[in-house]
Write a protein that holds these residues in place. Structure first.
Motif, PDB file in Angstrom:
ATOM      1  N   CYS A 111      38.592  27.190  36.634  1.00 32.87           N
ATOM      2  CA  CYS A 111      38.618  26.461  35.359  1.00 32.87           C
ATOM      3  C   CYS A 111      39.828  25.537  35.284  1.00 32.87           C
ATOM      4  N   CYS A 131      34.201  25.022  27.879  1.00 34.38           N
ATOM      5  CA  CYS A 131      33.494  24.948  29.158  1.00 34.38           C
ATOM      6  C   CYS A 131      32.649  26.216  29.351  1.00 34.38           C
ATOM      7  N   CYS A 189      32.975  28.441  31.360  1.00 39.09           N
ATOM      8  CA  CYS A 189      33.753  29.630  31.745  1.00 39.09           C
ATOM      9  C   CYS A 189      33.843  30.612  30.587  1.00 39.09           C
ATOM     10  N   HIS A 198      38.079  21.851  34.921  1.00 40.86           N
ATOM     11  CA  HIS A 198      37.646  21.521  33.558  1.00 40.86           C
ATOM     12  C   HIS A 198      38.719  20.781  32.765  1.00 40.86           C
TER      13      HIS A 198
HETATM   14 ZN   LIG Z   1      36.369  26.350  32.463  1.00 35.23          ZN
END
Ligand SMILES: [Zn+2]
Length: 240
Positions: free
Chosen positions: A145, A222, A224, A149
């Motif tokens: 991440c 995101c 995640c 991201h």
């Molecule tokens: Zn992420």
């Protein structure tokens, strides 16, 4: 809400609650309830911890320290787990530190007592291993991440996770701190927080973030976030 009258204080630690009554009694006879103010260091880099902590409120961050002193967060622990469980798994000392990111409280146990309990109480060991497995998968996801991201997605993911762990929708966070946690420049975080504020998702002023629109924040985060949330939502119930 299910309570546990044998546990000191009104808050609960979910890992301890997943163990058998006999195991819980054994552990509770060896813990001391402690308050953990914001910024308390629970363990230091390259040191074996003296204590482990079953958090009952608040949250702590696992922080990686770089050579130049910069820091970035790679994981969080709240009342769903244990601080110091990773050190039970083997003799290595880690390069990370663990620091309270809110005021909180815990049941503190001497690491040597916990290590003995880990060897002799299989249900405690299974719960700790299950938690550490979720932590490891989460750390792997967050490593990706940080690299892949954008700041707004990561900030949203982070705020949602903090809310999950603390149960609060008002978070006391400076921009400098947020930048550190997310591995971004302060100005990048300011812009991301400003954009979320403009859309009415959060209110951010004077180091305080209030989450106004949880589903808006989930949309801004995101992928995640649901991955990591799933790892923790099913803890201690998968094998039952
Ligand atoms: Zn992420």
């Amino acid at each position: 809400m299910i309570g546990n009258n044998s546990m000191p204080g009104s808050d609960r630690n979910l890992l301890l609650e997943a163990t058998s009554p006999a195991t819980r009694e054994y552990i509770l006879a060896r813990v001391k309830p402690v308050d953990l103010p914001l910024r308390t260091l629970l363990y230091h880099p390259e040191e074996f911890p003296q204590y482990a902590y079953f958090l009952t409120s608040g949250m702590t961050s696992i922080v990686s320290i770089m050579e130049d002193g910069r820091a970035v967060e790679s994981g969080m622990i709240g009342r769903e787990g244990i601080v110091g469980g990773l050190q039970l798994l083997g003799p290595a000392v880690g390069p990370s530190q663990c620091i309270m990111q809110s005021d909180g409280a815990a049941l503190r146990i001497a690491f040597a007592d916990l290590a003995r309990a880990y060897q002799t109480l299989p249900d405690l060991r299974n719960c700790i291993l299950e938690f550490e497995q979720a932590q490891a998968f989460s750390l792997i996801q967050i490593a990706g991440c940080h690299r892949m991201h954008e700041a707004e997605e990561r900030l949203s993911r982070w705020l949602l996770t903090v809310q999950d762990k603390t149960g609060n929708d008002l978070l006391e966070l400076t921009q400098e701190f947020l930048g550190e946690m997310l591995g971004s420049r302060r100005t990048t975080i300011t812009m991301a927080a400003g954009e979320l504020q403009r859309r009415g998702v959060i209110d951010y002023s004077r180091g305080r973030v209030r989450i106004l629109d949880r589903s808006g924040l989930e949309n801004a985060a995101c992928g995640c976030y649901p991955i990591v949330a799933r790892l923790y939502n099913g803890l201690y119930s998968r094998s039952a």
